[in-house]
Design a protein around this motif. Structure first.
Motif, PDB file in Angstrom:
ATOM      1  N   THR A 181       0.830  -1.198   0.000  1.00 46.18           N
ATOM      2  CA  THR A 181       0.000   0.000   0.000  1.00 46.18           C
ATOM      3  C   THR A 181       0.865   1.248   0.000  1.00 46.18           C
ATOM      4  O   THR A 181       0.526   2.255  -0.646  1.00 46.18           O
ATOM      5  N   SER A 185       0.662   4.081  -2.822  1.00 47.05           N
ATOM      6  CA  SER A 185       0.299   5.436  -2.384  1.00 47.05           C
ATOM      7  C   SER A 185       1.312   6.451  -2.884  1.00 47.05           C
ATOM      8  O   SER A 185       0.942   7.565  -3.293  1.00 47.05           O
ATOM      9  N   GLU A 186       2.592   6.075  -2.867  1.00 45.41           N
ATOM     10  CA  GLU A 186       3.629   6.978  -3.382  1.00 45.41           C
ATOM     11  C   GLU A 186       3.430   7.237  -4.872  1.00 45.41           C
ATOM     12  O   GLU A 186       3.525   8.383  -5.334  1.00 45.41           O
ATOM     13  N   ASP A 188       0.582   6.935  -6.534  1.00 48.90           N
ATOM     14  CA  ASP A 188      -0.651   7.709  -6.674  1.00 48.90           C
ATOM     15  C   ASP A 188      -0.403   9.196  -6.442  1.00 48.90           C
ATOM     16  O   ASP A 188      -0.942  10.049  -7.153  1.00 48.90           O
ATOM     17  N   GLU A 189       0.407   9.522  -5.441  1.00 49.03           N
ATOM     18  CA  GLU A 189       0.685  10.929  -5.147  1.00 49.03           C
ATOM     19  C   GLU A 189       1.461  11.594  -6.283  1.00 49.03           C
ATOM     20  O   GLU A 189       1.257  12.771  -6.568  1.00 49.03           O
ATOM     21  N   SER A 194      -0.824  15.803  -4.429  1.00 51.41           N
ATOM     22  CA  SER A 194      -1.151  15.782  -3.008  1.00 51.41           C
ATOM     23  C   SER A 194      -1.286  17.224  -2.544  1.00 51.41           C
ATOM     24  O   SER A 194      -1.029  18.158  -3.315  1.00 51.41           O
TER      25      SER A 194
END
Length: 213
Positions: A181, A185-186, A188-189, A194
């Motif tokens: 995850t 998440s990295e 996705d950012e 962000s």
């Protein structure tokens, strides 16, 4: 030895849907592609070529493939106009058509479902590098009783990018089931931004570094 089993609980997978599409055009801010209906991926080439000796086939070898796709959408972000050969002449909405087409990058997600979690089990992240849209026929029909919106479509091709140990390709797929995850998440950012960073499209090397970590 363990015998093969079929239809085990949690292993009935399927893929569905397209969501969170973002358009990246050099020099412009990344834009959400609202109204994107589908991306039909295909390839040109890859046909098997047979080689014969004394009338007997001794080798099958596949040709190189070239990535192609068709994008279907109700509408496009303004950032796509120059990718479609439209260039703004004034700030009042006047556009010249049949201009030079800009290349673009594109990312989108497809959902992976299973028999336990439904369609929210996982997802695949699709990244297309250095794509260019091909002019297509566009038809404007009469408004009917249903008032259905017209669907626009573009054929695209892309310039392959080199990666060590593999054939060059312009298309990458990231399966969220294979990474933590934290790693997803990295990524996705980077792609979507962000509160503290602007979204951007990672280069092939950056993508490899992130996922390799």
């Amino acid at each position: 030895m363990t015998r093969i089993t079929w239809n085990a609980t949690g292993e009935k997978f399927y893929e569905t849907g397209i969501s969170e599409a973002v358009l990246y055009v050099d020099g412009l801010a990344p834009a959400p592609w609202n109204g994107l209906l589908s991306v039909s991926e295909s390839a040109v080439g890859g046909d098997a070529v047979g080689y014969y000796y004394d009338g007997i086939k001794y080798l099958n070898n596949a040709n190189n493939q070239e990535f192609k796709a068709v994008i279907r959408s109700y509408y496009v972000p303004e950032e796509f106009y120059e990718c479609d050969g439209q260039k703004q002449l004034t700030y009042y909405g006047l556009f010249a058509t049949q201009q030079a087409r800009k290349t673009f990058n594109l990312c989108y997600k497809t959902r992976i479902g299973n028999d336990i979690d439904g369609q929210d089990h996982a997802y695949k992240l699709h990244l297309i590098y250095n794509a260019i849209a091909t002019p297509t026929v566009r038809t404007y029909g009469s408004i009917d009783a249903n008032g259905e919106p017209s669907v626009q479509s573009w054929s695209i091709s892309a310039l392959p990018q080199s990666i060590s140990g593999f054939k060059p390709t312009p298309y990458r797929v990231v399966d969220s089931r294979k990474y933590s995850t934290l790693v997803m998440s990295e990524l996705d950012e980077i792609l979507y931004g962000s509160p503290s960073t602007a979204p951007s499209f990672p280069s092939m090397n950056e993508l490899t570094t992130i996922l390799g970590a």
